[in-house]
Scaffold this active site. Structure first.
Site, PDB file in Angstrom:
ATOM      1  CB  CYS A  54      -0.939   0.011   1.209  1.00 17.54           C
ATOM      2  SG  CYS A  54      -0.111  -0.032   2.807  1.00 17.54           S
ATOM      3  NE  ARG A  56       8.184   0.345   0.851  1.00 16.43           N
ATOM      4  CZ  ARG A  56       8.976   1.391   1.080  1.00 16.43           C
ATOM      5  NH1 ARG A  56       9.845   1.783   0.159  1.00 16.43           N
ATOM      6  NH2 ARG A  56       8.921   2.036   2.237  1.00 16.43           N
ATOM      7  CD  GLN A 118       2.644  -5.193  10.086  1.00 16.76           C
ATOM      8  OE1 GLN A 118       3.169  -4.089  10.062  1.00 16.76           O
ATOM      9  NE2 GLN A 118       2.193  -5.753  11.192  1.00 16.76           N
ATOM     10  CG  MET A 195      -4.080  -3.544   7.031  1.00 15.75           C
ATOM     11  SD  MET A 195      -2.938  -3.104   8.371  1.00 15.75           S
ATOM     12  CE  MET A 195      -1.439  -2.857   7.422  1.00 15.75           C
TER      13      MET A 195
END
Length: 422
Positions: A54, A56, A118, A195
């Protein structure tokens, strides 16, 4: 042709969400993208891996320098984006800068949430995908193995990950800003990935009145719902049930928005001006940006959450200094390995040339012995022939050189050949 380590792409610091979502690659597109990349450049791109999250989208590759200049045009073409619109947001690193960037990303130093763990798992997934696609070779394999080792060292010897505020915790804080105590709040989670799992765990700790997981496949939703005592629904049921929820957290891999302006507008009318908090953690976005214009809707995207959690304690700032020092040392080690690797073909060629010279002189000696020549004379000729061939290259270079080039040869020849001290 020389091959460089190259990193190319954009991230949350170089590009706004509206640009990032245009080049984001869903999981099922990774292998086709890697295949298309290597096909487009032929042998100029030897190895490649793509990391897309989300925050890169980055391409890591072992490529000829000429190919690096064409990567922006390839990405724009593959994603059907205007190259001129993309160009201002792109960065490109090569050699030690590329290695340093990979180490910093995996260690959480380049993340929106400083020290978040993460990204390391996401990078490992990207490497596995590249391996499955046959796009990984010796150079990138070595780079990523060292990258993972550096990330482990940074996390185990510094406080970089301590007290970090995750996206999930930030989502809870935003809901609390609007509703205060969340025990009377109904929460809807759209998606069932990592997520959403993290967010669900954080919200469950606040004991909301009701939680539901909506997903394309009910089996996946039930797996997460079972851990947090939540209900489930299919995505197709969202239009008729959206109005029931006070907080909506969404993060799917959908290429198109799941919650459009019309659907949310109908839900707000049914809620009779009761506020609703919507947290969109997906890239591309799951919730149309126009939803933010609606009264009583508090819509937050990943960049909004990033701004909320950009603070760092003194302890974590000190940890950054420690982490950067570790990374710098490991970058130097990798570049030394890379330099050594580049010498290997030269060493191999030298051995092959010496072997060919030796074989030719031995064959000449064997023929002389077969003719009945004096063995002592044959040995003398063998030694003379090897000596002449051994000296031919440096003597020819020295005789043909002049000026600065000759001075350099005069400096290096004594180091390459054991000369008697005068």
């Amino acid at each position: 042709m020389s091959v460089d380590v190259i990193t190319f792409g954009l991230n949350h610091t170089s590009a706004p969400l509206a640009v990032r979502e245009q080049v984001s690659l869903a999981g099922e597109l990774m292998k086709p993208a890697l295949t298309a990349l290597r096909s487009a450049f032929g042998g100029a791109v030897r190895e490649a891996a793509i990391l897309s999250t989300c925050n890169r989208t980055e391409i890591y590759c072992a490529a000829e320098p000429s190919a690096a200049r064409e990567l922006p045009a390839w990405l724009a073409d593959f994603q059907r984006v205007e190259a001129d619109a993309l160009q201002p947001h792109l960065y490109r690193h090569s050699q030690d800068e590329a290695v340093r960037h990979a180490f910093r990303v995996a260690s959480g130093l380049d993340s929106m949430v400083l020290g978040e763990p993460q990204i390391l798992g996401q990078m490992k997934d990207a490497v596995r995908t590249a391996e499955d696609a046959g796009a990984l070779g010796t150079l990138l394999h070595q780079l990523f193995q060292r990258t993972f080792a550096v990330a482990k060292e940074v996390r185990s010897t510094t406080a970089i990950g301590e007290q970090s505020v995750s996206m999930a915790a930030a989502a809870v804080k935003l809901a609390q800003r609007v509703f205060g105590d969340l025990r009377q709040v109904k929460v809807l989670f759209i998606g069932a990935g990592e997520m959403i799992d993290l967010c669900a765990t954080h919200f469950a700790a606040q004991h909301p009145a009701r939680m539901t997981v909506a997903n394309r496949t009910i089996a996946r939703a039930e797996g997460l719902a079972g851990k947090i005592s939540a209900g489930t629904m299919r995505l197709a049921e969202l239009p008729e049930h959206l109005a029931e929820y006070d907080v909506v957290v969404s993060c799917t891999a959908s290429a198109l928005p799941i919650l459009g302006l019309g659907m949310v507008e109908r839900a707000t009318r049914q809620r009779r001006r009761k506020p609703i908090v919507m947290v969109d953690l997906a890239v591309p976005r799951d919730i149309e940006a126009e939803v933010a214009r609606l009264d009583d809707v508090y819509l937050y995207c990943v960049d909004d959450l990033g701004r909320l959690i950009q603070t760092a304690t003194d302890a974590r700032k000190a940890a950054v200094v420690q982490a950067e020092a570790i990374i710098e040392t490991r970058v130097q080690h990798f570049m030394h390995w890379l330099g050594t690797r580049r010498v290997v073909p030269v060493i191999r060629d030298l051995h092959e040339a010496a072997g060919a010279m030796r074989a030719a002189e031995l064959e000449r000696a064997r023929r002389a012995l077969a003719r009945g020549d004096d063995p002592e004379a044959v040995l003398e000729q063998l030694a003379h022939g090897l000596t002449q061939k051994y000296l031919h290259g440096p003597l020819a270079a020295l005789n043909q050189s002049e000026g600065e080039h000759r001075d350099q040869l005069l400096t290096w020849l004594p180091k390459l050949y054991p000369l008697r001290e005068r």
